[in-house]
Motif scaffolding. Structure first.
Motif, PDB file in Angstrom:
ATOM      1  N   ILE A   1       0.856  -1.174   0.000  1.00 25.78           N
ATOM      2  CA  ILE A   1       0.000   0.000   0.000  1.00 25.78           C
ATOM      3  C   ILE A   1       0.899   1.232   0.000  1.00 25.78           C
ATOM      4  CG2 ILE A   1      -1.770   1.255   1.272  1.00 25.78           C
ATOM      5  CD1 ILE A   1      -2.689  -1.473   2.331  1.00 25.78           C
TER       6      ILE A   1
ATOM      7  N   TYR B   1       0.361  -5.630   3.270  1.00 22.70           N
ATOM      8  CA  TYR B   1      -0.956  -5.982   3.802  1.00 22.70           C
ATOM      9  C   TYR B   1      -1.483  -7.243   3.137  1.00 22.70           C
ATOM     10  CZ  TYR B   1      -5.915  -5.263   4.975  1.00 22.70           C
ATOM     11  OH  TYR B   1      -7.191  -5.409   5.445  1.00 22.70           O
TER      12      TYR B   1
ATOM     13  N   LYS C   1      -4.442  -8.722   1.761  1.00 24.07           N
ATOM     14  CA  LYS C   1      -5.756  -8.285   1.292  1.00 24.07           C
ATOM     15  C   LYS C   1      -6.556  -9.468   0.779  1.00 24.07           C
ATOM     16  CE  LYS C   1      -7.849  -4.873  -1.800  1.00 24.07           C
ATOM     17  NZ  LYS C   1      -9.025  -5.653  -2.045  1.00 24.07           N
TER      18      LYS C   1
ATOM     19  N   LEU D   1      -9.464  -0.791  -2.253  1.00 26.87           N
ATOM     20  CA  LEU D   1      -8.923  -0.702  -0.902  1.00 26.87           C
ATOM     21  C   LEU D   1      -9.724   0.340  -0.127  1.00 26.87           C
ATOM     22  CD1 LEU D   1      -6.582  -1.596   0.977  1.00 26.87           C
ATOM     23  CD2 LEU D   1      -5.401   0.448   0.198  1.00 26.87           C
TER      24      LEU D   1
ATOM     25  N   CYS E   1      -8.116  -1.180   6.100  1.00 29.59           N
ATOM     26  CA  CYS E   1      -7.033  -2.101   6.403  1.00 29.59           C
ATOM     27  C   CYS E   1      -7.210  -2.560   7.833  1.00 29.59           C
ATOM     28  CB  CYS E   1      -5.675  -1.418   6.259  1.00 29.59           C
ATOM     29  SG  CYS E   1      -5.263  -0.943   4.607  1.00 29.59           S
TER      30      CYS E   1
ATOM     31  N   ILE F   1      -2.015  -6.397   8.775  1.00 30.52           N
ATOM     32  CA  ILE F   1      -0.829  -5.651   8.355  1.00 30.52           C
ATOM     33  C   ILE F   1       0.411  -6.462   8.727  1.00 30.52           C
ATOM     34  CG2 ILE F   1       0.530  -3.558   8.698  1.00 30.52           C
ATOM     35  CD1 ILE F   1      -2.104  -2.075   9.190  1.00 30.52           C
TER      36      ILE F   1
ATOM     37  N   CYS G   1      -3.095   0.412  -3.728  1.00 26.41           N
ATOM     38  CA  CYS G   1      -2.344  -0.830  -3.546  1.00 26.41           C
ATOM     39  C   CYS G   1      -1.919  -1.397  -4.891  1.00 26.41           C
ATOM     40  CB  CYS G   1      -3.162  -1.850  -2.762  1.00 26.41           C
ATOM     41  SG  CYS G   1      -4.679  -2.365  -3.543  1.00 26.41           S
TER      42      CYS G   1
END
Length: 83
Positions: A15, A27, A29, A35, A38, A43, A82
């Motif tokens: 990111i 991250y 995802k 995005l 978060c 993380i 991202c």
């Protein structure tokens, strides 16, 4: 309301700040969507010194919130992206 899965997704993204292109997070995802938030537990690496503020250009890119009872950073529109 549903909480995020305990098992981390296999897809890992970086990111970046949209203003100066500084790397903010690594991250885990899930899904193909944009995005928006978060979750802090997803993380992997955090490159920020102060939460929600880019260390290079000092832009506020997110807000510290609770999403369905889970701590998260809610991304402010078009302040981070991202890859």
């Amino acid at each position: 309301m549903a909480k995020p899965n305990k098992k981390l997704p296999s897809k890992s993204v970086n990111i970046y700040c949209n203003n100066c292109k500084f790397k903010l997070f690594k991250y885990k995802k899930g899904g193909k969507g944009a995005l928006l938030k978060c979750f802090k537990e997803r993380i992997v690496e955090d490159f920020t010194l102060v939460p929600c503020i880019c260390p290079q250009c000092e832009t506020i890119f997110a807000r510290d919130t609770l999403v369905n009872g889970t701590p998260a950073f809610k991304i402010i529109g078009n302040k981070a992206f991202c890859k």
